[in-house]
Design an enzyme around this catalytic site. Structure first.
Site, short mmCIF file in Angstrom:
data_model
loop_
_atom_site.label_atom_id
_atom_site.label_comp_id
_atom_site.label_asym_id
_atom_site.label_seq_id
_atom_site.Cartn_x
_atom_site.Cartn_y
_atom_site.Cartn_z
N ASP A 161 -9.02 -22.08 26.11
CA ASP A 161 -10.47 -21.90 26.23
C ASP A 161 -10.89 -22.10 27.69
O ASP A 161 -10.74 -23.18 28.23
CB ASP A 161 -11.16 -22.94 25.32
CG ASP A 161 -12.66 -22.97 25.53
OD1 ASP A 161 -13.22 -21.97 26.03
OD2 ASP A 161 -13.27 -24.00 25.19
N ASN A 199 -14.13 -21.22 28.82
CA ASN A 199 -15.59 -21.34 29.02
C ASN A 199 -16.21 -22.47 28.19
O ASN A 199 -17.40 -22.42 27.86
CB ASN A 199 -16.29 -20.00 28.76
CG ASN A 199 -16.19 -19.58 27.30
OD1 ASN A 199 -15.36 -20.12 26.58
ND2 ASN A 199 -17.04 -18.66 26.88
N ASP A 236 -16.28 -23.66 25.13
CA ASP A 236 -16.99 -23.59 23.84
C ASP A 236 -16.09 -23.91 22.66
O ASP A 236 -16.49 -23.76 21.50
CB ASP A 236 -17.64 -22.20 23.66
CG ASP A 236 -16.61 -21.07 23.64
OD1 ASP A 236 -15.40 -21.36 23.82
OD2 ASP A 236 -17.01 -19.90 23.46
N ASP A 281 -10.14 -17.74 24.78
CA ASP A 281 -10.74 -16.49 25.25
C ASP A 281 -9.79 -15.72 26.17
O ASP A 281 -8.71 -16.20 26.52
CB ASP A 281 -12.08 -16.78 25.93
CG ASP A 281 -11.98 -17.94 26.91
OD1 ASP A 281 -11.03 -17.92 27.73
OD2 ASP A 281 -12.81 -18.87 26.84
N ASP A 338 -3.44 -5.52 18.73
CA ASP A 338 -3.51 -5.30 17.29
C ASP A 338 -4.46 -4.13 17.06
O ASP A 338 -5.49 -4.02 17.73
CB ASP A 338 -4.10 -6.55 16.62
CG ASP A 338 -3.26 -7.01 15.46
OD1 ASP A 338 -3.07 -6.21 14.53
OD2 ASP A 338 -2.82 -8.17 15.47
N ASP A 352 -1.95 -2.66 12.13
CA ASP A 352 -2.23 -3.61 11.06
C ASP A 352 -2.27 -2.90 9.70
O ASP A 352 -2.99 -1.91 9.54
CB ASP A 352 -3.60 -4.26 11.32
CG ASP A 352 -3.96 -5.29 10.27
OD1 ASP A 352 -3.24 -6.29 10.18
OD2 ASP A 352 -4.95 -5.09 9.54
N GLU A 357 2.94 -3.16 11.13
CA GLU A 357 3.07 -4.27 10.18
C GLU A 357 3.33 -3.68 8.80
O GLU A 357 2.45 -3.10 8.18
CB GLU A 357 1.79 -5.11 10.14
CG GLU A 357 1.94 -6.32 9.26
CD GLU A 357 0.67 -6.71 8.52
OE1 GLU A 357 0.60 -7.86 8.06
OE2 GLU A 357 -0.25 -5.88 8.39
N HIS A 366 0.73 -15.43 12.46
CA HIS A 366 -0.56 -16.00 12.07
C HIS A 366 -0.81 -15.93 10.57
O HIS A 366 -1.81 -16.46 10.10
CB HIS A 366 -1.69 -15.27 12.81
CG HIS A 366 -1.77 -13.84 12.41
ND1 HIS A 366 -0.79 -12.91 12.71
CD2 HIS A 366 -2.71 -13.16 11.70
CE1 HIS A 366 -1.11 -11.74 12.20
NE2 HIS A 366 -2.28 -11.86 11.58
N ASP A 367 0.05 -15.27 9.82
CA ASP A 367 -0.13 -15.17 8.37
C ASP A 367 0.75 -16.14 7.61
O ASP A 367 0.92 -16.01 6.39
CB ASP A 367 0.15 -13.73 7.91
CG ASP A 367 -0.97 -12.79 8.30
OD1 ASP A 367 -2.13 -13.24 8.37
OD2 ASP A 367 -0.69 -11.60 8.55
C1 NOJ Z 1 -2.66 -8.27 8.19
C2 NOJ Z 1 -3.02 -9.32 9.19
O1 NOJ Z 1 -1.85 -9.83 9.75
C3 NOJ Z 1 -3.83 -10.36 8.44
O2 NOJ Z 1 -4.05 -11.51 9.22
C4 NOJ Z 1 -5.12 -9.72 8.02
O3 NOJ Z 1 -5.84 -10.64 7.23
C5 NOJ Z 1 -4.87 -8.46 7.20
N1 NOJ Z 1 -3.86 -7.62 7.76
C6 NOJ Z 1 -6.13 -7.66 7.09
O4 NOJ Z 1 -6.41 -7.03 8.31
#
Ligand code: NOJ
Length: 557
Positions: A21, A23, A25, A29, A98, A201, A260, A338-339
């Site tokens: 970060d 700035n 908040d 960023d 992405d 995605d 993906e 991140h999933d």
């Molecule tokens: C796959 C992404 O990796 C995930 O984080 C997202 O929630 C879904 N696609 C919907 O875009």
């Protein structure tokens, strides 16, 4: 022979809100990312992948885009992105974005127009269906975010619109040539701005089957159920993908496309990445992972029950992918994104945090393929631990909680399970130093909770750290035989992960102990040179001795 810049890359995935970060908040960023390019260069990263940075109501942290041509104001400005692109380029690195093409936000002007005026051309940018005969939802197909894929027209019409994810993320109608053109225009805008590639995605869902179909169940009721056969990997996906990629590559042949393909098996991976078809250069599948569910507690929902890795099944999945792609494309190699939960929490051993992080990295990243390192993984970063169930921001969590509570689980136990397994626990702020908020920000971070004590500054100062091990591993990956070698899985005891990389001239054996029990192993060749060792592994002749979570990489003479 290598043909493209992206065949030899190491990708680093950044969740922009959680990286740095600048700035004050509490939200990471773009300028914060730019400031850390030298750190990434030093680590040995060549390519940066940013999760979505477009303007978004942030229902799904940027995967709900309301304007593809604007940067979300919480992350920075277009000028900030231009500076980032320039800085990445000056460091001899690459940048990929992405690209969210299956759906938009319900706040996108196209969707707003589609609601405001059903006669507008934008109505057909989305997927609409009349109610079923009983006036209810058109079918029983389930959304990945829980409940039905159908939501009633909020403007009061009788129709339903389709959403595979959150209901505030309506799916685009890829049958409509205007949608295809609009998404190509967006991609071209960003490629012309200077980005080097796209992570597509959820592209496997672009085509949908006839909406009149029901997924049969035993009760005959209409409870929504995930029905992949109707909206994943349909043959039309290839055409949409090809038409999209071919146009971009015609003008910008060096653009890298990684798709993906979460549920792709090895054969589908081949289909999506066959050279000359102008589809993906690589795909990311989730099908490598395999957990051991034999210890699950059957008295409540298994959705967020922590599980150890099923090492044998993981090895089998690896072999399946490596064998299928050997003559087609490079696999992507990753332990987390991140999933999902962070690898250090999911598969690492808290009694051997350093050695287990290093052994897991060695088992994976020297394989034939492209490493994708999730920010903080190079430090052995563990999941953040939240205190509040609301922090998981997931419609499926309350169902799990209710089921666990009904089975007598305490709130503490439930939070422990969620903190161990949930994707939101893997999205915590990066830890840069030991100041307040770990140098991520001087403001309370957007995601906060308990964290383990580790940070980049301390690890850079410690030659034995996970950070330095990653640095060495990534350097090694740039040398023969790893640059061009074939992957050969070697047989071994259950908890060992052992393979050869062979480029026809030299061989390297990689021997990893993925357990706390000491192991021994016989190398397929004698002698050679140790390229990398950790955790106290030793060898004499062909015999390797491997204490808990140790690993050894040795090259043939
Ligand atoms: C796959 C992404 O990796 C995930 O984080 C997202 O929630 C879904 N696609 C919907 O875009």
């Amino acid at each position: 022979m290598r043909k493209h810049w992206y065949d030899q890359q190491t990708i680093y995935q950044i969740y922009p809100k959680s990286f740095n970060d600048s700035n004050h908040d509490g939200i990471g960023d773009i300028p914060g990312i730019t400031a850390k390019i030298p750190y990434l260069k030093q680590l040995g990263i060549t390519t940066i992948w940013l999760n979505p940075i477009y303007q978004s109501p942030q229902v799904d942290n940027g995967y709900d885009v309301s304007d593809y041509y604007q940067v979300d104001s919480s992350l920075g400005t277009m000028t900030d992105v231009e500076t980032l692109i320039k800085t990445v380029y000056e460091h001899g690195m690459y940048l990929i974005f992405d690209f969210v093409l299956n759906h938009t936000s319900d706040q996108h002007p196209w969707f707003k127009q589609a609601l405001a005026d059903p006669q507008s051309k934008y109505r057909d940018y989305y997927l609409w269906q009349d109610p079923a005969a009983d006036g209810g939802r058109p079918n029983n197909w389930g959304s990945f975010f829980g409940g039905s894929v159908w939501a009633k027209d909020p403007a009061g019409g009788s129709q339903y619109y389709f959403h595979l994810f959150d209901k505030r993320m309506p799916d685009l109608n890829w049958k409509n040539p205007a949608v295809q053109q609009a998404m190509r225009d967006v991609a071209e805008f960003w490629v012309e701005k200077g980005i080097d590639g796209l992570r597509l995605d959820a592209f496997i869902h672009l085509a949908k089957a006839d909406f009149r179909q029901t997924y049969p169940n035993r009760t005959g009721d209409s409870t929504p159920i995930i029905s992949d056969m109707f909206y994943a990997h349909l043959p039309k996906v290839h055409q949409y993908l090809h038409d999209f990629v071919a146009v971009i590559k015609a003008k910008h042949p060096d653009t890298y496309v990684v798709g993906e393909a979460s549920s792709a098996d090895p054969h589908l991976m081949v289909d999506y990445t066959t050279p000359g078809t102008d589809e993906c250069d690589q795909v990311i599948t989730f099908r490598t992972f395999a957990d051991d569910n034999t210890q699950d507690d059957p008295s409540f929902s298994d959705t967020f029950q922590p599980r150890p890795m099923d090492v044998t099944a993981y090895k089998q999945n690896t072999v399946g992918i490596q064998a299928a792609l050997a003559d087609t494309s490079l696999p992507t190699l990753y332990w987390n994104n991140h999933d999902m939960a962070r690898v250090a929490t999911r598969y690492g051993d808290p009694d051997y945090p350093q050695a287990s992080a290093k052994a897991l990295a060695t088992a994976l990243y020297l394989q034939r393929g492209i490493p994708i390192i999730y920010y903080g993984e190079e430090l052995g970063l563990t999941n953040i631990r939240y205190h509040d169930i609301a922090d998981f921001e997931d419609q499926t969590v309350p169902t799990f909680v209710a089921s666990a509570q009904a089975a007598g689980k305490s709130k503490v136990e439930i939070m422990r399970m969620l903190n161990q397994t949930h994707k939101m626990a893997g999205r915590g702020p990066m830890q840069w130093d030991n100041t307040v908020y770990h140098g991520f920000s001087d403001h309370l971070p957007w995601k906060h909770g308990d964290t383990d004590d580790m940070n980049a500054q301390a690890e850079i100062a410690d030659p034995d750290s996970i950070y330095h091990y990653y640095q060495q591993l990534l350097q090694l990956k740039q040398c023969a035989p790893f640059t061009n070698g074939q992957f050969i899985m070697l047989g071994s005891a259950e908890q060992l992960f052992t393979y050869l990389i062979d480029d026809g001239q030299k061989q390297a054996a990689i021997v990893c102990n993925l357990s706390a029990q000491a192991q021994t192993y016989l190398l397929p060749f004698v002698g050679g040179k140790v390229l990398l060792v950790q955790g106290g592994a030793t060898y004499r002749g062909r015999q390797v001795t491997l204490p808990a979570w140790s690993s050894l990489v040795v090259k043939s003479a």
